[in-house]
Scaffold this active site. Structure first.
Site, short mmCIF file in Angstrom:
data_model
loop_
_atom_site.label_atom_id
_atom_site.label_comp_id
_atom_site.label_asym_id
_atom_site.label_seq_id
_atom_site.Cartn_x
_atom_site.Cartn_y
_atom_site.Cartn_z
N LYS A 118 3.27 9.00 -2.89
CA LYS A 118 3.01 7.59 -2.60
C LYS A 118 1.51 7.32 -2.72
O LYS A 118 0.68 8.14 -2.33
CB LYS A 118 3.51 7.25 -1.19
CG LYS A 118 3.41 5.77 -0.83
CD LYS A 118 4.01 5.50 0.54
CE LYS A 118 3.90 4.03 0.94
NZ LYS A 118 4.49 3.77 2.28
N SER A 123 7.59 -0.24 2.69
CA SER A 123 6.56 -0.26 1.67
C SER A 123 6.72 0.87 0.64
O SER A 123 6.10 0.83 -0.42
CB SER A 123 5.18 -0.15 2.32
OG SER A 123 5.04 1.12 2.97
N SER A 125 9.17 2.05 6.92
CA SER A 125 8.88 2.05 5.49
C SER A 125 9.34 3.28 4.73
O SER A 125 9.17 3.35 3.51
CB SER A 125 7.38 1.84 5.26
OG SER A 125 7.01 0.52 5.61
#
Length: 493
Positions: A78, A159, A183
């Site tokens: 990420k 997210s 998330s």
């Protein structure tokens, strides 16, 4: 070699170890999948050369008999994790082009255990969002489609939307995510994969760009519960560079996996039966209850009375911490610097932040600054911290009656891109089931439970006692075995 991108982390690891295929073949297959999946916009930058470099090192290590736990397994990282020499932008214009001279502890641990890196994954800007639509790189598109004859682009959640989409589309066997208020778990539910947020402090936050420091926690996302256990073992561990890191040994979660839940009590919180939630959500929840009973667990009713206050509490505490953490992005030290002609230092600060931050980040900075301001600090922030304490107490009292808690992961299946962006409150409600565990710092996991009438995945959410990731993983395995969830997004990209 065909079929490599369909394999789990465990299968890839064991296949390389057994000589069924080479690590380079694995890396080449996933690099090709990443390139083919460009339409999903899941990656901010790709690093095929780094994946191949790690693969060649794994093949050489196998020849020497020195394989590491993740040798031959390429992963996605990420974009919130700083990676040495590779763009780390948090999905924001204000850090576009930033190449850290250091490696985050978590990504460094994965590399030290032999994993390769396929690239950095798209995300909501500074992890602020539930749909991956706030990214400066544009939204990630879910590989899933509704079976209604239409062609609406769906969110993979957020997210960690790029992370979820990459696994669901077969572009990576596993990825890192971060979870502040859901998330990891919400995007895992939206895309039919597994994702676990460990106990706060299990994984170091050093080198992860901060959103809300008392909530942020790294965790793995993968196709199976076993794969999450494998990754988490490499990601977790004490780090003296992180003051919130827990100085505890890392359990062998993979070896401890068992779907036999005899003697375990599973709590069902009555407050999570919320008006307006689709019948399909409650139906999958009821099915999950029966699966856990079948695994030997006893189901008990529990109460978490302050659940109703969790979402407003979160949206005071998280923006308050964000407003402090994001004050460092001022155009002076790193990232974007936008100096208006003839402007002074104050003008540079204002212009840089105005041009660098997106609308959602600005909204949360303003909310956070307001609740921390003189005259409002006690009325909002102090009161929210007191309510957070009550939420933690609710869980402590509930766990006197049970070992685990089962709820839905999200109040709906994946929604269409653009459907909720004009209504921030509707967007924030996506985290209604996930936020309480985050406020309490508890381990929690989403596991696929089935699909809705449109063929979209629905997740089941397990919450465990502090430091009891093993029970969460075991209950997840019990659901995984009984749900028989094999659905995969049909390739259209």
């Amino acid at each position: 070699m065909s079929g490599l991108t369909d394999k789990t982390i465990a299968e890839l690891r064991d296949g390389v170890r057994g000589g069924d295929f080479s690590a380079r073949e694995v890396a080449e297959a996933f690099n090709a999948a990443v390139e083919a999946g460009g339409q999903l916009n899941a990656w901010t930058v790709t690093t095929p050369e780094l994946a191949l470099e790690a693969a060649d090192a794994a093949d050489a290590a196998r020849a020497r008999g020195e394989l590491k736990p993740l040798s031959g397994v390429p992963l996605g990282i990420k974009d919130l994790f700083c990676t040495e020499g590779v763009d780390s932008t948090t999905g924001s214009n204000i850090l576009k082009g930033f190449k850290p001279p250091y490696e985050s502890t978590v990504s460094g641990k994965l590399k030290a255990d032999g994993a390769g890196m396929l690239g950095k994954l798209n995300m909501d800007e500074f992890a602020m969002g539930s749909s991956n639509e706030t990214s400066a790189y544009g939204p990630v598109i879910s590989p899933w489609k509704r079976k209604d004859g239409g062609n609406a682009a769906l969110t993979p959640g957020g997210s960690s939307g790029g992370s979820a989409a990459a696994v669901a589309a077969g572009m990576a066997p596993g990825v890192t995510g971060t979870d502040t208020g859901g998330s990891i778990r919400q995007p895992a539910a939206f895309t039919g994969i597994c994702g676990i947020k460990p106990t706060y402090g299990r994984c170091s936050r050093w080198g992860i760009v901060a959103f809300a420091s008392s909530l942020d926690q790294a965790g793995p996302m993968a196709r199976t519960v076993k794969d999450c256990a494998i990754m988490l073992e490499s990601m977790a561990g004490f780090d003296p560079k992180d003051a919130t890191s827990l100085d505890l040994p890392v359990p062998n979660w993979e070896a401890g996996l068992s779907s036999d839940l005899k003697g375990k009590r599973v709590g069902i919180p009555r407050e999570y039966r919320i008006d307006g939630v689709p019948d399909e959500i409650n139906a999958i929840w009821d099915r999950g209850i029966e699966w856990l009973k079948d695994a030997g667990a006893e189901v008990v009713d529990i109460s978490l009375p302050h659940t109703r206050y969790a979402l407003p509490t979160y949206y005071i505490i998280a923006p308050a911490e964000a407003s402090s953490n994001l004050a460092r992005y001022d155009g002076v030290r790193y990232g974007l610097r936008d100096v208006p002609e003839g402007g002074n230092l104050d003008a540079m600060y204002a212009t840089t932040r105005d041009d660098g931050f997106g609308a959602e980040v600005k909204r949360r900075i303003m909310i956070g600054t307001y609740v921390l301001s003189a005259g409002f600090y006690d009325a909002y922030f102090t009161k929210a911290q007191k309510v957070r304490t009550l939420i933690k107490r609710d869980f402590r009292e509930a766990f006197a009656k049970c070992d685990l808690i089962l709820t839905p992961t999200a109040p709906s299946a994946a929604f269409g891109l653009g459907e909720k962006m004009s209504d921030p409150l509707a967007m924030y409600l996506n985290d209604v089931f996930a936020v309480p565990a985050s406020l309490a710092g508890l381990p929690a996991m989403s596991v696929p439970g089935g699909v809705d009438g449109q063929g979209l995945p629905l997740g089941l959410h397990l919450i465990g006692k502090e430091l009891d990731e093993q029970s969460v993983l075991n209950a997840g395995l019990a659901i995984e075995e009984r749900s028989g969830f094999k659905a995969r997004a049909e390739k259209w990209w």
